[in-house]
Scaffold this motif. Structure first.
Motif, PDB file in Angstrom:
ATOM      1  N   ARG A   1     -24.093  -7.992  47.848  1.00 42.40           N
ATOM      2  CA  ARG A   1     -24.695  -6.910  48.506  1.00 42.40           C
ATOM      3  C   ARG A   1     -25.763  -7.581  49.238  1.00 42.40           C
ATOM      4  O   ARG A   1     -26.414  -8.340  48.733  1.00 42.40           O
ATOM      5  CB  ARG A   1     -25.001  -5.739  47.093  1.00 42.40           C
ATOM      6  N   ALA A   2     -26.319  -6.140  49.645  1.00 40.04           N
ATOM      7  CA  ALA A   2     -28.069  -6.783  50.127  1.00 40.04           C
ATOM      8  C   ALA A   2     -28.960  -6.665  48.651  1.00 40.04           C
ATOM      9  O   ALA A   2     -28.750  -5.948  47.878  1.00 40.04           O
ATOM     10  CB  ALA A   2     -28.332  -5.669  51.339  1.00 40.04           C
ATOM     11  N   PRO A   3     -30.161  -6.966  49.048  1.00 36.14           N
ATOM     12  CA  PRO A   3     -31.395  -6.731  48.335  1.00 36.14           C
ATOM     13  C   PRO A   3     -31.213  -4.976  48.074  1.00 36.14           C
ATOM     14  O   PRO A   3     -31.488  -4.656  48.565  1.00 36.14           O
ATOM     15  CB  PRO A   3     -32.532  -7.503  48.761  1.00 36.14           C
ATOM     16  N   GLY A   4     -31.693  -4.914  46.918  1.00 42.57           N
ATOM     17  CA  GLY A   4     -32.015  -3.685  46.204  1.00 42.57           C
ATOM     18  C   GLY A   4     -30.533  -2.804  46.099  1.00 42.57           C
ATOM     19  O   GLY A   4     -30.564  -1.604  45.603  1.00 42.57           O
ATOM     20  N   MET A   5     -29.678  -3.026  47.184  1.00 44.89           N
ATOM     21  CA  MET A   5     -28.421  -2.688  46.290  1.00 44.89           C
ATOM     22  C   MET A   5     -27.283  -2.692  45.113  1.00 44.89           C
ATOM     23  O   MET A   5     -26.682  -3.346  45.730  1.00 44.89           O
ATOM     24  CB  MET A   5     -27.137  -3.052  47.965  1.00 44.89           C
ATOM     25  N   THR A   6     -27.720  -2.132  44.307  1.00 47.54           N
ATOM     26  CA  THR A   6     -27.511  -1.551  43.287  1.00 47.54           C
ATOM     27  C   THR A   6     -26.003  -1.176  43.160  1.00 47.54           C
ATOM     28  O   THR A   6     -25.781  -0.559  44.244  1.00 47.54           O
ATOM     29  CB  THR A   6     -28.118  -1.694  42.190  1.00 47.54           C
ATOM     30  N   MET A   7     -25.250  -1.586  41.994  1.00 41.67           N
ATOM     31  CA  MET A   7     -23.614  -1.016  41.760  1.00 41.67           C
ATOM     32  C   MET A   7     -24.003   0.630  42.581  1.00 41.67           C
ATOM     33  O   MET A   7     -23.010   1.214  42.778  1.00 41.67           O
ATOM     34  CB  MET A   7     -22.855  -1.167  40.797  1.00 41.67           C
ATOM     35  N   PHE A   8     -24.725   1.321  41.388  1.00 38.91           N
ATOM     36  CA  PHE A   8     -25.076   2.792  41.598  1.00 38.91           C
ATOM     37  C   PHE A   8     -25.723   3.187  42.421  1.00 38.91           C
ATOM     38  O   PHE A   8     -26.509   4.153  42.905  1.00 38.91           O
ATOM     39  CB  PHE A   8     -25.593   3.458  40.318  1.00 38.91           C
TER      40      PHE A   8
ATOM     41  N   LYS B   1     -34.559   6.084  57.137  1.00 41.25           N
ATOM     42  CA  LYS B   1     -34.898   7.048  58.093  1.00 41.25           C
ATOM     43  C   LYS B   1     -36.110   8.092  58.131  1.00 41.25           C
ATOM     44  O   LYS B   1     -37.524   8.705  58.230  1.00 41.25           O
ATOM     45  CB  LYS B   1     -33.735   7.733  58.791  1.00 41.25           C
ATOM     46  N   ALA B   2     -36.263   8.316  56.305  1.00 41.52           N
ATOM     47  CA  ALA B   2     -36.756   9.540  55.571  1.00 41.52           C
ATOM     48  C   ALA B   2     -38.074   8.548  55.646  1.00 41.52           C
ATOM     49  O   ALA B   2     -39.706   9.539  55.513  1.00 41.52           O
ATOM     50  CB  ALA B   2     -36.409  10.484  54.609  1.00 41.52           C
ATOM     51  N   ARG B   3     -38.664   7.744  55.138  1.00 45.92           N
ATOM     52  CA  ARG B   3     -39.743   6.728  54.807  1.00 45.92           C
ATOM     53  C   ARG B   3     -39.882   6.241  56.612  1.00 45.92           C
ATOM     54  O   ARG B   3     -41.584   5.913  56.347  1.00 45.92           O
ATOM     55  CB  ARG B   3     -39.215   5.685  53.918  1.00 45.92           C
ATOM     56  N   GLY B   4     -39.790   6.015  57.392  1.00 48.37           N
ATOM     57  CA  GLY B   4     -40.306   5.829  58.768  1.00 48.37           C
ATOM     58  C   GLY B   4     -40.346   4.626  58.520  1.00 48.37           C
ATOM     59  O   GLY B   4     -40.634   3.337  59.240  1.00 48.37           O
ATOM     60  N   VAL B   5     -39.153   3.662  58.028  1.00 50.93           N
ATOM     61  CA  VAL B   5     -39.055   2.097  58.250  1.00 50.93           C
ATOM     62  C   VAL B   5     -38.155   2.176  58.794  1.00 50.93           C
ATOM     63  O   VAL B   5     -37.651   0.792  59.512  1.00 50.93           O
ATOM     64  CB  VAL B   5     -38.876   1.607  56.708  1.00 50.93           C
TER      65      VAL B   5
ATOM     66  N   LEU C   1     -31.629  -9.271  56.698  1.00 50.83           N
ATOM     67  CA  LEU C   1     -30.949  -8.075  55.353  1.00 50.83           C
ATOM     68  C   LEU C   1     -31.341  -7.130  55.616  1.00 50.83           C
ATOM     69  O   LEU C   1     -33.014  -7.374  55.051  1.00 50.83           O
ATOM     70  CB  LEU C   1     -30.747  -8.781  54.536  1.00 50.83           C
ATOM     71  N   PRO C   2     -31.156  -6.052  55.047  1.00 45.01           N
ATOM     72  CA  PRO C   2     -32.319  -4.967  54.549  1.00 45.01           C
ATOM     73  C   PRO C   2     -32.749  -4.902  53.841  1.00 45.01           C
ATOM     74  O   PRO C   2     -31.980  -5.553  52.451  1.00 45.01           O
ATOM     75  CB  PRO C   2     -31.120  -3.835  54.804  1.00 45.01           C
ATOM     76  N   GLN C   3     -33.556  -4.347  52.898  1.00 45.01           N
ATOM     77  CA  GLN C   3     -34.119  -3.776  51.661  1.00 45.01           C
ATOM     78  C   GLN C   3     -33.200  -2.590  51.500  1.00 45.01           C
ATOM     79  O   GLN C   3     -34.256  -1.781  51.777  1.00 45.01           O
ATOM     80  CB  GLN C   3     -35.686  -3.950  51.312  1.00 45.01           C
ATOM     81  N   VAL C   4     -32.462  -2.274  50.166  1.00 44.52           N
ATOM     82  CA  VAL C   4     -32.654  -0.762  49.765  1.00 44.52           C
ATOM     83  C   VAL C   4     -33.504   0.134  48.467  1.00 44.52           C
ATOM     84  O   VAL C   4     -33.772  -0.836  47.398  1.00 44.52           O
ATOM     85  CB  VAL C   4     -31.536  -0.989  49.419  1.00 44.52           C
ATOM     86  N   GLU C   5     -33.323   0.524  48.575  1.00 46.65           N
ATOM     87  CA  GLU C   5     -35.101   1.134  47.783  1.00 46.65           C
ATOM     88  C   GLU C   5     -33.591   2.578  46.864  1.00 46.65           C
ATOM     89  O   GLU C   5     -34.805   3.320  46.196  1.00 46.65           O
ATOM     90  CB  GLU C   5     -35.788   1.668  48.507  1.00 46.65           C
ATOM     91  N   GLY C   6     -32.227   2.942  47.849  1.00 50.37           N
ATOM     92  CA  GLY C   6     -32.825   4.008  46.947  1.00 50.37           C
ATOM     93  C   GLY C   6     -30.239   4.406  47.356  1.00 50.37           C
ATOM     94  O   GLY C   6     -30.332   3.500  48.473  1.00 50.37           O
ATOM     95  N   ARG C   7     -30.306   5.243  46.886  1.00 45.22           N
ATOM     96  CA  ARG C   7     -28.762   5.707  46.891  1.00 45.22           C
ATOM     97  C   ARG C   7     -28.994   6.514  48.781  1.00 45.22           C
ATOM     98  O   ARG C   7     -30.170   7.111  49.239  1.00 45.22           O
ATOM     99  CB  ARG C   7     -28.361   7.077  46.817  1.00 45.22           C
ATOM    100  N   ASP C   8     -28.048   6.335  49.292  1.00 48.29           N
ATOM    101  CA  ASP C   8     -27.809   7.315  51.241  1.00 48.29           C
ATOM    102  C   ASP C   8     -29.422   6.170  51.973  1.00 48.29           C
ATOM    103  O   ASP C   8     -30.277   6.614  52.234  1.00 48.29           O
ATOM    104  CB  ASP C   8     -28.231   8.608  51.274  1.00 48.29           C
ATOM    105  N   ALA C   9     -28.615   4.491  51.619  1.00 44.16           N
ATOM    106  CA  ALA C   9     -30.306   3.933  51.844  1.00 44.16           C
ATOM    107  C   ALA C   9     -30.687   4.025  54.005  1.00 44.16           C
ATOM    108  O   ALA C   9     -31.681   3.855  53.646  1.00 44.16           O
ATOM    109  CB  ALA C   9     -29.393   1.763  52.112  1.00 44.16           C
ATOM    110  N   TRP C  10     -28.865   4.460  54.176  1.00 43.67           N
ATOM    111  CA  TRP C  10     -30.064   4.513  56.151  1.00 43.67           C
ATOM    112  C   TRP C  10     -30.907   5.439  55.642  1.00 43.67           C
ATOM    113  O   TRP C  10     -31.963   5.751  56.383  1.00 43.67           O
ATOM    114  CB  TRP C  10     -28.988   4.393  56.953  1.00 43.67           C
ATOM    115  N   TRP C  11     -30.363   6.750  55.945  1.00 41.87           N
ATOM    116  CA  TRP C  11     -31.376   8.089  55.058  1.00 41.87           C
ATOM    117  C   TRP C  11     -32.443   7.531  54.463  1.00 41.87           C
ATOM    118  O   TRP C  11     -33.590   8.254  55.305  1.00 41.87           O
ATOM    119  CB  TRP C  11     -30.358   8.866  54.246  1.00 41.87           C
ATOM    120  N   ASP C  12     -32.559   7.405  53.743  1.00 41.86           N
ATOM    121  CA  ASP C  12     -33.796   6.865  52.816  1.00 41.86           C
ATOM    122  C   ASP C  12     -34.482   6.400  53.773  1.00 41.86           C
ATOM    123  O   ASP C  12     -35.987   6.728  53.801  1.00 41.86           O
ATOM    124  CB  ASP C  12     -33.370   6.555  51.423  1.00 41.86           C
TER     125      ASP C  12
END
Lengths: 678, 198
Positions: free
Chosen positions: A217-224, A569-573, A556-567
């Motif tokens: 899994r990518a960094p930040g992509m936790t199981m939940f 886009k919302a944060r403008g990154v 590799l993407p840095q994941v910050e939350g669920r719905d990683a891609w939506w998130d």
């Protein structure tokens, strides 16, 4: 020496016109493929870029191509059965009994093992690594072996139509009927070896995806934070690893019985045929969930994207998925309540079966509540999802009926059961896979499938389904046993004719799917997906280009939350370019996987026809191939940063030309991503 | 050259860890196969169809000898692993060769047992009990044979490639496999031979 074992000229299908035409279609189909590749001068491309590929996206596409071919083959069987039963009142119909038996056996075998299994493996391959932000699966080479072993099994399936006869023992091959005493010949052996060989591929797929999801899994992509589709593949992989051994043992012991005079399941000499049925369903029931959980995953993705709303009850959906996975090992006996177990045993399994419907019900409510107050856009994948929700609940209710042993005693072996499991599998599995196919097609090929023909396909499929299978519920209540070649009861025929009409409507649905594919390819320039995110998606597979670069993610993407891609886009990154690119290590293509699959095919063929020398030779080839591969410490290559930059430059040039969001033109568009309050 | 001196990039270390984890999953899957074969054996142990029973067929001496060589082979593989971590290539080769010899002894004893039973008319076709016996013990024997081939391949790799990181990683997985077969044998001894003889 007996060079050809028990293979003789009589094994060719010249004994019946229908069998010969089936064989002719198979042979001509193969010749047409070979001819087309030669005509387009594409052999080099096919071999170097596809057959030898270890890229999960290409392997996924090949799996789905296999699944679609086998879907056609399995559907032809279904249409032949419906036609036979529609006319076989007080008459022989057009199919002799032995042939009819082969057809229902091959229909089930194809649909489960060579349509549904490759379809799910294909969708998982295509999407899971991208959803978790990985560059590939954990074991790309083993992935290639899995594909080619599955293809070897499917190849044996197709070959059985040409050389020898297929099994008449149903897709479950219950002994003692499937034993050599009652069914000599090669039919059951074909079934056994194709399932055995493809089963190895599936076990390896399970191991591969479990390791991939846990370790890559990518960094930040936790199981939940995993998207629901990935969660369902996670549980499905676990089930594959722990359930497929039961199928392996069931097949291996029946092979020993049939070919080497063992007595596991024979009537006499201390055999115990019920042991086979236990072993088979010990795999078979988890298999139902192996097939259906990924479809649940697809629905979870589709319903959120096209309701333009975050998935409702993520944690409850994950828990329900895991609960279904565990419970799936505790219900297998409900497939044979009439075996004569004690009331205590039957009531345990009846209770567990009703319990397992609870987490499934939880899921249905979660999907409904995702749609509730969403801005729904009715694209074909969403139509399949809604059609599934409505239809699946009916099948679930008939399942809860059958879960009660006293009722099961009445319904056992009738068409009520046939209606029930088709009512689960067609909406629950096939609709899910078709939704996934239409949803993720742009990700695989860079252009969208035609929506109009997709919508037609949906309506034909769902109407055809109701017309074809609701009469079978009635017929079951009228006492019609399944698998009847002909019958003498006049009251059955009208229902069977209606069911035949249903099969015809489904045929239209199949045709719509074919037209959709052809029209979409021809008009692809009008439906190009330039952004890689055609549906305003929520998970990471929409962050890559369509089709994705060989390495998926340059950084590799840095994941910050669920719905990683939506998130993102919302944060403008989203769509951010890194300062500089780095070298990427990639696995080299190799033919070893295809060689092992080919040798597996030859091995199965040789074992079926008792050509022991050829079987030994095929095993030797597999051994040598494995040793060569295992001694190769140089199986990776480095894609230099300059090449990565070139590919990414082209991608960003396309992005600059494209509108950011292709859904924005749709009526009902709910707006661009904004940070959601948590 | 010792293992510590070998340079393993973080990416390679990760890859080896993934492979080891995947191999554990395979072993668990294989363990389910054996569990089901044990269950089948236990269901069929009484189905002798008037043929010989385990009491008449099994020899505790032979089973004990088989156990001894197989457990010893596990020990010698352990010594090979110790030599591997010390980076002593010739000792690794020696202990692997001894392991192959012991494993071959085991297979030799098992084939002798099978042949003896078949000559007495107690082959797998005699009864459901014997079918289950031959399948369970034979599947283990088949695994040991594959393990022996694997050890031979690894002897070749150690000889030609030396104790490189990929070779060492393969040896670790081979070790898991070999010790796993030992555990299965201990269960076979306890479930098949001991109750059969006592």
């Amino acid at each position: 020496m007996d060079l050809f074992g028990r293979l003789t000229i009589e094994s060719l299908p010249f004994y019946s016109a229908i069998a010969a035409s089936g064989a002719a279609v198979t042979v001509l189909g193969a010749l047409a493929v070979v001819g087309a590749i030669t005509y387009f001068g594409a052999w080099r491309m096919v071999l170097t870029e596809w057959v030898s590929s270890v890229d999960h996206k290409k392997i996924g596409i090949m799996y789905i191509m296999l699944a679609l071919v086998m879907l056609v083959r399995g559907f032809v069987d279904a249409a032949m059965m419906r036609s036979q039963q529609a006319i076989a009142y007080n008459s022989e119909g057009y199919l002799p009994p032995g042939h009819f038996d082969q057809i229902f056996s091959s229909h089930g075998t194809i649909m489960i093992f060579f349509m549904a299994m490759p379809f799910l493996a294909g969708l998982a391959n295509l999407i899971v690594p991208q959803q978790i932000g990985s560059r590939d699966v954990a074991f790309p080479f083993m992935n290639s072996i899995s594909l080619w072993l599955t293809t070897a099994g499917a190849g044996l399936m197709l070959l059985s139509l040409v050389v020898g006869k297929f099994s008449t023992a149903g897709w479950t091959a219950y002994p003692p009927y499937s034993g050599v005493q009652f069914t000599p010949g090669v039919g059951v052996d074909y079934w056994l070896w194709m399932v055995f060989i493809a089963g190895f591929g599936s076990t390896m797929t399970g191991i591969n995806f479990l390791v991939t999801i846990i370790k890559c899994r990518a960094p930040g992509m936790t199981m939940f934070r995993l998207p629901l589709f990935t969660w369902t593949i996670f549980v499905t992989s676990l089930l594959m690893i722990f359930a497929f051994p039961a199928l392996t043992v069931a097949c291996a012991t029946l092979i020993l019985d049939r070919n080497f005079d063992f007595h596991f399941f024979t009537n006499a000499m201390g055999g115990n045929m019920m042991n086979y049925i236990n072993l088979f369903w010990l795999w078979g029931h988890p298999e139902v969930y192996i097939l259906i959980l990924p479809a649940f995953g697809v629905f979870s993705e589709v319903v959120a994207v096209f309701s333009q709303k975050r998935l409702f009850g993520y944690v409850s959906l994950v828990c329900a998925t895991v609960a279904i996975g565990l419970l799936s090992f505790t219900v297998w006996l409900h497939h044979f309540f009439t075996m004569g177990s004690s009331a205590r045993v039957n009531s345990f399994f009846g209770t567990m079966t009703t319990i397992i419907s609870v987490p499934t019900g939880v899921k249905v409510f979660d999907w409904l509540l995702t749609m509730y107050r969403g801005r729904i856009i009715f694209k074909p994948p969403m139509l399949f999802t809604i059609g599934f929700l409505v239809t699946f609940v009916i099948g679930g209710l008939s399942g809860v009926l059958l879960a009660l042993p006293p009722i099961d005693y009445m319904m056992h072996n009738t068409t009520f059961l046939v209606a029930h499991f088709h009512n689960m599998i067609i909406p629950g599995v096939l609709f899910g896979y078709l939704a996934g196919y239409m949803f993720w097609f742009p990700k695989a090929f860079g252009f969208k499938l035609n929506e109009r023909w997709g919508t037609y396909a949906f309506w034909c499929w769902i109407i055809g389904f109701y017309v074809a299978f609701m009469p079978l519920y009635v017929l079951g209540l009228l006492g019609m046993p399944r698998r009847m070649e002909h019958y003498e009861i006049a009251a059955w025929q009208p229902h069977l004719i209606v069911a035949w009409v249903g099969a015809f409507i489904i045929l239209l649905g199949m045709a719509c799917l074919a037209v959709q594919l052809i029209v979409s390819i021809r008009e692809r320039n009008e439906a190009l997906d330039l952004t890689g995110d055609p549906w305003n998606g929520r998970s990471l597979e929409w962050a890559t280009s369509s089709p994705a670069a060989p390495y998926n993610f340059a950084v590799l993407p840095q994941v910050e939350g669920r719905d990683a891609w939506w998130d993102m886009k919302a944060r403008g990154v989203a769509y951010q370019r890194p300062d500089k690119y780095e070298d990427i290590i990639m696995p080299k293509n190799t033919y070893v996987g295809a060689v092992i699959g080919g040798a597996g095919f030859v091995f199965g063929f040789a074992m079926i026809w008792w050509m022991w020398w050829l079987a030994a030779l095929a095993l030797l080839v597999i051994f040598v191939a494995v040793v060569i591969r295992a001694s190769d410490d140089d199986s990776d290559y480095v894609m230099p940063a300059s090449e990565v930059k070139k590919i990414e430059d082209a991608r960003f040039a396309e992005l600059a030309k494209a509108p950011r969001n292709e859904m924005a033109d749709d009526p009902g568009y709910a707006g661009d991503p904004v940070p959601e309050a948590t | 050259m010792t293992l510590e001196a070998m340079t393993v990039s973080p990416r390679d270390a990760e890859k080896y860890e993934e492979k080891e984890f995947g191999f554990w999953l395979y072993l668990m899957s294989d363990a389910v196969i054996f569990a089901l074969l044990f269950a089948t054996y236990l269901v069929m142990v009484g189905n002798t169809a008037g043929g010989p029973t385990g009491k008449e067929l099994f020899s505790l001496e032979r089973a004990a000898a088989e156990t001894l060589v197989l457990l010893l082979s596990s020990t010698t593989f352990g010594f090979a692993a110790v030599a591997l971590s010390a980076g002593d290539r010739s000792k690794v080769l020696m202990w692997l060769a001894i392991t192959v010899l012991l494993g071959a002894c085991f297979i030799f004893l098992e084939i002798g047992e099978f042949c003896g039973m078949i000559q007495e008319g107690a082959g797998p076709e005699r009864s459901g009990f014997l079918s289950a016996f031959f399948t369970l013990v034979g599947t283990h024997g088949l695994h040991v044979s594959v393990g022996l081939l694997w050890i031979c391949v690894m002897i070749g790799q150690v000889f030609f490639k030396g104790l490189t990181a990929p070779v060492a990683s393969r040896l670790m997985r081979l070790g898991l496999f070999w010790h796993f077969l030992d555990i299965i044998w201990v269960v076979i001894f306890s479930v098949v031979y001991l109750p059969g003889v006592l």
